[in-house]
Every structure is written in C-alpha cells, then in structure tokens.
Motif scaffolding. Structure first.
Motif: not given
Length: 357
Positions: A61-64, A69-74, A163-164, A169-171
């Motif tokens: 949560c503190m990362k820029p 990271y969260i958008k599109g996740a569930w 894709d998500k 993983k990338e984030c």
C-alpha cells in the motif's frame, strides 16, 4: 537446357510452399487455442489467480504504484454476519477513493486510503482492513456470477486474467529506488497517530465541527457558511472519515437484507458496513482527543504545582491573623464547620480554581 537446375528450383519452391503452409497452420492453431481459452467458462480458481489478500494490500500500500497494482484485481470482502457466520462478497477493485480518510490500521501498516469496490453494478468506498486473507469459495463465486448476469456486468476473460496476473507479479517484484524509500518513510511518519502534528490535526477538525454545531444551533447562517468552507478545506487537505458518503455513488442500489439472507436491490448491506467503518474512525478520533485533553490537563496541574511551590518558597510565613481571617471566612460560608476539628476547618478554607477542559 539444364533440366537438373530446373528440377532443383522446383523442389525448393515446393519446400517453401510447405513451410508456409506449416507456419499458417501453426498460427491458425494458436488462434483456435486462444479462442477456445476465451470461450472457456470462468471458474473460481481462474478468478483466484488475480485475488489480492489483506496481507498483500498491507505490504504494497505504501508503494508509488499501488493504484496500478490493485486496479482490476479482486478481493474477498467482509460485509457482515448472518446466523453468527461471516458473510463475504467477491468484489472487483476499481481504484482508490480520491479523498484521504482518517488513518486506520491494516495489519501492521497505517493507511489513509479506501478501496473503490464493485459488486455487480454497485460501487462503494471501503476500508482495506475488512479484506479477507482467505480464498474465494464456490458459493461466493456463484453469487457473483448470478449477480453479474442479472445486472449485465461482464466478468473478466481468460486473457484479461493473464494480463492482470502478470501485472501483479511485475508490481510485487519491482525494486524500490532511494526516492521511493524516502517517500514511503516520510508518509509513514505523517500517518503515525502518536505524532504531535497528527493530534493537532484531529483537534483542529474537532474544533471546526464543534463551532459549526454551535453556529447552527443559534441559527447564525453567515457563520455556518464560513465554517462549512473551513471544514471543506480541512477535509480536502487532511481527509475525513465520511469521505465519499455524499457522492453520487452512495445513491446507487446495493444489497438488502431479506429473511432468507442477503440479496440485491434496496438498502445496501455494503453501505451499512461503510457506515460502521466511519463510526469506528470517529471513535478513534474521539479517543485521541480525550488523550490530548488528559495530557493538557496533567501539564496544567503540574504547572500549577510548580508555581505554588515557587510562591511558597519565596513568600513570607503566613501571619496568624491571616489564618484566623481565612478560617472565619470558611465558618461564615459553612456554619456546620464549627463542630469540626481545626484541620477540617482549615482544609475547607482552601479553594482551587482550575480552567475548564
């Protein structure tokens, strides 16, 4: 005429044609495979590949790049209880609330942001601390599917899930720069509820609200308008636990409680959870205000003791006539003291006047 070279060229052309046909066949096979994957019905395990848990949210949560990271996740979100058992809904994260809120704890991390969650067509802002660490269940997934079908909401495809998943993983694997680390440390300091500047902000917000209530009680419209502007500016700068409660989103239909359980349309169960979260934030703010008042009171009493001790050490011994006069004043105010001992009479002659807190 060289018949052998013509034969060689003919054989080469045949090989090229065959290679081209093979490549085309592979491409068509890959397209067909991809199309079959897209047509494959979505399962709970498929959606679980892009689930975020409370622990993951607290860690990132503190990362820029948190919003990306969260958008599109569930997430699996706790909305209440039924028959003593917790009730969860599988919700999609649409983003973050544009306004900050009073800091609250998510595991061991203090945050001041809310998630915008979608369940079917219903959108609400919620704190992250009610996100579950447990996996999606078949029952919760079936409820989601039925809701989305009824409200014509399209669930993610297999390619979108892939894709998500890659994005998550990338984030999580992205390395922090020195600037990122410095920004995270600075932000954590501002979210510390024990920091003096945080307590001052809470006290300032409380003062504005109290003055606003007083002005409204005496029907001072000009003062009410001024204080509302001041409160809006305060909320815009520091955030408020009621952020988003007056937005257009809050008027959308959500969940309602029925005799058989929880279903769509009507009063929103999610809205009720949001209301309880706001009340909890207000309660935390009230506790901080009480702590600050107690600290100020103790400091004031300690200052009075020091001043009294300094005055006693520098002043002349009290004359007997002064004592007699003070005692007589006490007896005049309270005749019942005449039958008491001299110590009780003198104790009642001492009066302390402390300011209100």
């Amino acid at each position: 005429m060289d018949t052998s070279s013509d034969s060689n060229r003919s054989d080469g052309d045949d090989d090229d044609d065959e290679d081209g046909r093979n490549r085309g066949s592979r491409k068509n096979s890959e397209k067909n495979k991809s199309a079959k994957e897209e047509e494959k019905p979505l399962t709970v395990s498929d959606l679980g590949r892009i689930q975020l848990t409370r622990t993951q949210l607290a860690k990132e949560c503190m990362k820029p790049w948190f919003e990306n990271y969260i958008k599109g996740a569930w997430v699996r979100y706790l909305i209440g209880q039924r028959d003593g058992a917790p009730v969860y809904r599988i919700c999609e994260i649409k983003g973050l609330c544009p306004q900050i809120v009073l800091p609250y704890a998510v595991e061991n991390e203090m945050v001041n942001q809310q998630l915008q969650l979608a369940f079917g067509n219903s959108l609400r802002f919620f704190n992250m601390d009610k996100v579950s660490n447990g996996p999606f269940t078949e029952r919760e997934f079936n409820r989601l599917v039925l809701t989305c079908q009824a409200e014509r909401v399209i669930l993610p495809t297999q390619s979108q899930i892939n894709d998500k998943r890659d994005n998550i993983k990338e984030c999580e694997n992205r390395r922090l720069t020195e600037a990122d680390v410095s920004a995270i440390i600075s932000r954590r300091r501002t979210l510390n509820p024990n920091a003096p500047n945080f307590q001052k902000r809470i006290a300032e917000g409380s003062r504005i609200r109290q003055e606003l209530q007083t002005a409204a009680a005496r029907n001072d419209k000009a003062e009410v308008a001024r204080l509302k502007e001041e409160l809006d500016a305060y909320n815009l700068r520091w955030g408020d636990s009621t952020a988003g409660s007056d937005s257009d989103i809050s008027s959308k239909p959500g969940l309602k409680r029925e005799g058989s359980g929880i279903s769509l349309n009507g009063d929103s169960m999610l809205e009720e959870i949001s209301r309880r979260n706001r009340e909890l934030n207000h309660e935390n703010a009230r506790k901080l205000q009480i702590q600050e008042a107690e600290r100020r009171k103790k400091a004031h009493l300690e200052r009075l003791k020091q001043e009294a001790a300094k005055a006693n050490s520098s002043s002349e011994p009290q004359r007997l006539s002064d004592v007699t006069l003070t005692k007589e004043d006490a007896l005049t105010k309270n005749p019942d003291l005449a039958s008491k001992d001299i110590g009780t009479q003198m104790a009642h002659s001492v009066e302390l006047s402390l300011p209100d807190f």
